[in-house]
Structure formats: structure tokens, C-alpha cells
Design a protein around this motif. Structure first.
Motif, PDB file in Angstrom:
ATOM      1  N   PHE A 217     -16.471 -19.279  89.501  1.00 14.59           N
ATOM      2  CA  PHE A 217     -17.340 -18.110  89.423  1.00 14.59           C
ATOM      3  C   PHE A 217     -16.596 -16.893  88.898  1.00 14.59           C
ATOM      4  CE2 PHE A 217     -19.195 -14.254  91.089  1.00 14.59           C
ATOM      5  CZ  PHE A 217     -20.555 -14.435  90.904  1.00 14.59           C
ATOM      6  N   ILE A 218     -15.443 -16.588  89.485  1.00 12.85           N
ATOM      7  CA  ILE A 218     -14.704 -15.384  89.095  1.00 12.85           C
ATOM      8  C   ILE A 218     -14.097 -15.549  87.706  1.00 12.85           C
ATOM      9  CG2 ILE A 218     -12.782 -13.863  89.712  1.00 12.85           C
ATOM     10  CD1 ILE A 218     -13.353 -14.484  92.638  1.00 12.85           C
ATOM     11  N   GLU A 219     -13.630 -16.736  87.394  1.00 11.49           N
ATOM     12  CA  GLU A 219     -13.093 -16.968  86.046  1.00 11.49           C
ATOM     13  C   GLU A 219     -14.150 -16.729  84.992  1.00 11.49           C
ATOM     14  OE1 GLU A 219     -12.558 -19.219  82.380  1.00 11.49           O
ATOM     15  OE2 GLU A 219     -13.888 -19.887  84.006  1.00 11.49           O
ATOM     16  N   TRP A 220     -15.405 -17.111  85.285  1.00 10.72           N
ATOM     17  CA  TRP A 220     -16.501 -16.959  84.320  1.00 10.72           C
ATOM     18  C   TRP A 220     -16.796 -15.482  84.028  1.00 10.72           C
ATOM     19  CZ3 TRP A 220     -18.593 -19.356  80.578  1.00 10.72           C
ATOM     20  CH2 TRP A 220     -19.888 -19.076  80.125  1.00 10.72           C
ATOM     21  N   LEU A 221     -16.528 -14.603  85.010  1.00 10.82           N
ATOM     22  CA  LEU A 221     -16.783 -13.178  84.805  1.00 10.82           C
ATOM     23  C   LEU A 221     -15.925 -12.594  83.689  1.00 10.82           C
ATOM     24  CD1 LEU A 221     -16.991 -11.867  88.501  1.00 10.82           C
ATOM     25  CD2 LEU A 221     -18.873 -12.584  87.008  1.00 10.82           C
ATOM     26  N   SER A 222     -14.764 -13.175  83.452  1.00  9.07           N
ATOM     27  CA  SER A 222     -13.892 -12.637  82.405  1.00  9.07           C
ATOM     28  C   SER A 222     -13.579 -13.671  81.326  1.00  9.07           C
ATOM     29  CB  SER A 222     -12.582 -12.118  83.015  1.00  9.07           C
ATOM     30  OG  SER A 222     -11.873 -13.168  83.653  1.00  9.07           O
ATOM     31  N   ALA A 223     -14.421 -14.714  81.257  1.00 14.61           N
ATOM     32  CA  ALA A 223     -14.197 -15.762  80.255  1.00 14.61           C
ATOM     33  C   ALA A 223     -14.583 -15.268  78.859  1.00 14.61           C
ATOM     34  CB  ALA A 223     -15.005 -17.009  80.611  1.00 14.61           C
ATOM     35  N   MET A 224     -13.746 -15.555  77.884  1.00 15.94           N
ATOM     36  CA  MET A 224     -14.013 -15.109  76.523  1.00 15.94           C
ATOM     37  C   MET A 224     -15.227 -15.806  75.908  1.00 15.94           C
ATOM     38  SD  MET A 224     -11.909 -12.761  75.968  1.00 15.94           S
ATOM     39  CE  MET A 224     -10.414 -12.083  76.684  1.00 15.94           C
ATOM     40  N   ASP A 225     -15.624 -16.966  76.452  1.00 11.11           N
ATOM     41  CA  ASP A 225     -16.782 -17.674  75.912  1.00 11.11           C
ATOM     42  C   ASP A 225     -18.058 -17.363  76.689  1.00 11.11           C
ATOM     43  OD1 ASP A 225     -15.760 -19.005  78.152  1.00 11.11           O
ATOM     44  OD2 ASP A 225     -16.441 -20.967  77.473  1.00 11.11           O
ATOM     45  N   ASN A 226     -18.017 -16.367  77.583  1.00 12.23           N
ATOM     46  CA  ASN A 226     -19.220 -15.945  78.302  1.00 12.23           C
ATOM     47  C   ASN A 226     -20.122 -15.216  77.318  1.00 12.23           C
ATOM     48  OD1 ASN A 226     -21.157 -14.612  79.925  1.00 12.23           O
ATOM     49  ND2 ASN A 226     -19.740 -14.520  81.650  1.00 12.23           N
ATOM     50  N   PRO A 227     -21.340 -15.715  77.067  1.00 13.31           N
ATOM     51  CA  PRO A 227     -22.196 -15.104  76.048  1.00 13.31           C
ATOM     52  C   PRO A 227     -22.667 -13.702  76.409  1.00 13.31           C
ATOM     53  CG  PRO A 227     -23.422 -16.750  77.283  1.00 13.31           C
ATOM     54  CD  PRO A 227     -21.982 -16.885  77.694  1.00 13.31           C
ATOM     55  N   ARG A 228     -22.535 -13.312  77.673  1.00 19.49           N
ATOM     56  CA  ARG A 228     -22.989 -11.988  78.096  1.00 19.49           C
ATOM     57  C   ARG A 228     -21.876 -10.952  78.118  1.00 19.49           C
ATOM     58  NH1 ARG A 228     -28.178 -12.308  80.502  1.00 19.49           N
ATOM     59  NH2 ARG A 228     -28.893 -14.468  80.674  1.00 19.49           N
ATOM     60  N   GLY A 229     -20.676 -11.348  77.667  1.00 21.87           N
ATOM     61  CA  GLY A 229     -19.547 -10.437  77.660  1.00 21.87           C
ATOM     62  C   GLY A 229     -18.509 -10.848  78.690  1.00 21.87           C
ATOM     63  N   TYR A 230     -17.549  -9.996  78.938  1.00 27.22           N
ATOM     64  CA  TYR A 230     -16.508 -10.311  79.910  1.00 27.22           C
ATOM     65  C   TYR A 230     -16.038  -9.031  80.580  1.00 27.22           C
ATOM     66  CZ  TYR A 230     -13.833  -9.313  75.636  1.00 27.22           C
ATOM     67  OH  TYR A 230     -13.363  -8.744  74.484  1.00 27.22           O
ATOM     68  N   TYR A 231     -15.612  -9.180  81.840  1.00 27.73           N
ATOM     69  CA  TYR A 231     -15.247  -8.015  82.644  1.00 27.73           C
ATOM     70  C   TYR A 231     -13.911  -7.445  82.214  1.00 27.73           C
ATOM     71  CZ  TYR A 231     -15.361  -5.054  86.802  1.00 27.73           C
ATOM     72  OH  TYR A 231     -15.424  -3.968  87.643  1.00 27.73           O
ATOM     73  N   ALA A 232     -12.940  -8.282  81.959  1.00 26.70           N
ATOM     74  CA  ALA A 232     -11.595  -7.798  81.620  1.00 26.70           C
ATOM     75  C   ALA A 232     -10.974  -8.681  80.553  1.00 26.70           C
ATOM     76  CB  ALA A 232     -10.713  -7.766  82.869  1.00 26.70           C
ATOM     77  N   GLU A 233     -10.161  -8.074  79.704  1.00 28.44           N
ATOM     78  CA  GLU A 233      -9.518  -8.814  78.627  1.00 28.44           C
ATOM     79  C   GLU A 233      -8.316  -9.610  79.118  1.00 28.44           C
ATOM     80  OE1 GLU A 233      -8.578  -5.719  75.917  1.00 28.44           O
ATOM     81  OE2 GLU A 233     -10.564  -5.711  74.975  1.00 28.44           O
ATOM     82  N   HIS A 234      -7.663  -9.142  80.172  1.00 27.82           N
ATOM     83  CA  HIS A 234      -6.442  -9.785  80.637  1.00 27.82           C
ATOM     84  C   HIS A 234      -6.730 -11.195  81.138  1.00 27.82           C
ATOM     85  CE1 HIS A 234      -2.797 -10.548  83.014  1.00 27.82           C
ATOM     86  NE2 HIS A 234      -2.235  -9.611  82.270  1.00 27.82           N
TER      87      HIS A 234
END
Length: 375
Positions: free
Chosen positions: A339-356
Motif C-alpha cells: 500500500f505505502i509503496e504504491w503511494l510513491s510508485a513511479m508507475d502509479n497512474p494518479r501520480g506519486y507522493y515522493a520522488e525518493h
């Protein structure tokens, strides 16, 4: 007099030495290498200065904050709160289905859709009540090409909402001042304007440019699926003790109450919100020179706590925006993805929380720790 002559002679000797050094540097066979070395050192100093300048401006020793994504669909998307600090209103509470999304769509040819369509089959859509997204002034209530009957509302701050394909009987007129949540019209019955059936065309413009309405409003019932990351009350006494030991600026009852209220409003786990502050701002150490500012926006919504809209929020407002962003980014999560990994995943179509790339690992670690503390 002799002292003056001696000083003059000393100055002349220094000038002569400097001239000899310059001649040596420019005429020696090693001159190109010497000048190259000097230029290289100067460039290194210049590059280091540019790299470290933001750190010196916005950081204090012993602290490190990861910057968040700058994509429009991630946290800096403007816009989950109205100017009064409360949420915007979904225009048709009786319908949560978005039948056509914002942006390009194929209708026998690519067409740019400037808003979203809200509908749920003719019987459940026709004549459903429509409410104003926010307070403002009605700039048009009448006919408009392609949309049949429309209402435009200017909310100030270059923000306008538009409602199309309406029933001819409206409850407001051009020039009226409306309040947030006020009944303004009903969805038209049958074909109204250029459409294939009854629906509300809902459009938001910022500075004259159409933007995705779902960055401002969310359909009724939109929240996280019940489970590990849905709302649970904060154990405030235990967390106070933990944060006080860390000498955290978050360690105050009212601050934790604000985070808890925001999380409850959006049905998001407040421990997750706190975990993000741990990763983003090391729980905001009181020793940080900017602690009183950072504590109002430790989630870096709108880009940063340090400037622009991000510097104008309360803790509760920024927590609410962060919670809404978690909801948004959690959608469409593939089976098996953390769940948390998906929030900042580069392949999330809705964007990502953090670049790091390691952001989510730190957040998950803090979430586990805080959840266990809270019981």
C-alpha cells in the motif's frame, strides 16, 4: 620621512614580485596546466555553492527532508480545500458515478473533455438536484452552445465552476450571490444540448484554464477500503510521550487533535499521516530554526512548507490535503503491491507522493512503530 620612503619601497617590491609571478604563469611551459587547475577549482567551488544553497536556506544541522513529487496529480495538485479551510462540495450528492472523465476521450475521434460527466442511468439521473461547489457569484444562468442550459459561478481567486445540461427551471439567476452547498438547479430530463442522455457536465477552470475537477472534489463514499490504513483514533497520551522524548514540535495535544480530526474526516489512518511527518521532516525537531512554520505543513503539501500556498495552511488543513492525496493515490493499486509503496510508485497512474525511491520504506517503518505504540 624615512619611514614613508621605506613603506613606498616595500610596496614597489611587492608589485614587482606580483608582476614576476604573473609573467612566470603566462610564459612558463606549465602555464596551461596551472591555469587549467585554477579554473577547475573555481568551477568546483561554484557547483558546490549551487548544490548546497537550498540546504543552507531551508535546513538546519541534523535534519533532512525529502522533496515530494511536482506532478499535477500528486500532492501539489492545488486543491482539496476551499479558501475557508473546508472541503468543496460534490455537486450531485445523490450520484457518485463519473460516467466520463476529464481530458482526451474517443467519441469516434479524439475529443478533449473539459470537465467530467456525472450520471447513473437515465432514471437515477434525470432531475437530480445540483448544489454549488463553493460560495460565489453566478455569472451566467441560461443557454450556452452545446450544453443547453448552464450555470457558471465565479468563486474568486480565478476559480470558476460550470454546470451544464440542466433543467430549464433554475433556482438562481445571473448576478446572484450563492453559498456553498446551495441548491442551484437540477439535471435536465432527456437530451439537453449536445448529449447522448441525461447527465451533469461539471467543469472547473483555474485562471481560465480547465482543470481536473477530481483534484478539487471527490464523489460521495470515496475513501480507503476498510483495513490497516483506514481511520483509527490516535492514542494521544502515548504519542505525546513519544514525541516529547524526541523533542518534536508535533508533541502537543491540539496539534495531534488536528491531525486526528483530519484523518477521521477522510477515513485515513492518522498514524500513517504521522509516519509521513517522520519521513518528511524527522517529526519536526523543536531545535529546527523553522519548527513553528514546518509544524503547520510537515507533509509538504503545495510543494513546501516554506513558500507559496504551502506556507499559509494550518496543521489541520495540510493534514486534510495529505489525507485526501493518500486516498487519491491509493486507487487502482494492483494486487500484491504494498500500500505505502504504491503511494510513491513511479508507475502509479494518479501520480506519486515522493520522488525518493526509499521514501516508502521509511514511512512503513515509522507507521509500524507508531501503530504498535498506539496499540
Amino acid at each position: 620621512m624615512s619611514d614613508a620612503i621605506a613603506k613606498t619601497q616595500e610596496t614597489i617590491n611587492k608589485i614587482k614580485k606580483t608582476r614576476r609571478m604573473i609573467i612566470l604563469l603566462t610564459t612558463s611551459s606549465l602555464a596551461p596546466y596551472i591555469w587549467g587547475f585554477i579554473i577547475l577549482i573555481a568551477l568546483v567551488i561554484l557547483v558546490i555553492g549551487f548544490v548546497l544553497l537550498p540546504f543552507f536556506l531551508f535546513s538546519t544541522p541534523g535534519s533532512l527532508s525529502y522533496s515530494s513529487s511536482t506532478t499535477d496529480s500528486a500532492l501539489y495538485a492545488p486543491n482539496q480545500l476551499d479558501t475557508d479551510g473546508t472541503a468543496y462540495i460534490w455537486p450531485v450528492p445523490s450520484i457518485s458515478r463519473v460516467s466520463s472523465s476529464f481530458g482526451n476521450r474517443d467519441l469516434g475521434g479524439i475529443e478533449y473533455h473539459k470537465g467530467i460527466d456525472i450520471a447513473n442511468g437515465a432514471e437515477k439521473t434525470e432531475l437530480q438536484p445540483i448544489y454549488a461547489m463553493a460560495s460565489g457569484v453566478v455569472t451566467l444562468a441560461g443557454a450556452a452552445s452545446g450544453y443547453g442550459q448552464v450555470i457558471y459561478i465565479d468563486h474568486g481567486n480565478n476559480l470558476v465552476s460550470k454546470y451544464g445540461h440542466l433543467e430549464a427551471l433554475m433556482y438562481v439567476n445571473t448576478g446572484d450571490v450563492v453559498s456553498k452547498g446551495q441548491l442551484i438547479a437540477r439535471i435536465g430530463k432527456g437530451i439537453v444540448g449536445r448529449s447522448t442522455g441525461p447527465h451533469l457536465h461539471f467543469q472547473i477552470e483555474s485562471s481560465g484554464k480547465p482543470v481536473n475537477p477530481l483534484d478539487y472534489v471527490q464523489p460521495p463514499g470515496t475513501s480507503l477500503d476498510p483495513g490497516e490504513y483506514s481511520y483509527k483514533p490516535l492514542n494521544i497520551p502515548v504519542l505525546l510521550d513519544y514525541l516529547k522524548k524526541r523533542k518534536s514540535a508535533l508533541g502537543y495535544v491540539e496539534t495531534l487533535n488536528m491531525i486526528d480530526r483530519a484523518a477521521k474526516l477522510k477515513n485515513v489512518d492518522p498514524y500513517l499521516l504521522l509516519a509521513i511527518t517522520g519521513q518528511e521532516q524527522s517529526f519536526v525537531p523543536e531545535s529546527n530554526n523553522h519548527a513553528s512554520e514546518i509544524v503547520k505543513n510537515p507533509w509538504n503539501v503545495f510543494g513546501c512548507w516554506c513558500k507559496g500556498k504551502g506556507a499559509t495552511l494550518t496543521t489541520e488543513q495540510s493534514a486534510t490535503i495529505a489525507a485526501q492525496t493518500i486516498i487519491k493515490l491509493s486507487q487502482d493499486r494492483p494486487n500484491g503491491r504494498d500500500f505505502i509503496e504504491w503511494l510513491s510508485a513511479m508507475d502509479n497512474p494518479r501520480g506519486y507522493y515522493a520522488e525518493h525511491r526509499g521514501w516508502w520504506i521509511g514511512v512503513r517503518k515509522f507507521h509500524k512503530l507508531l501503530s504498535e505504540l498506539g496499540g
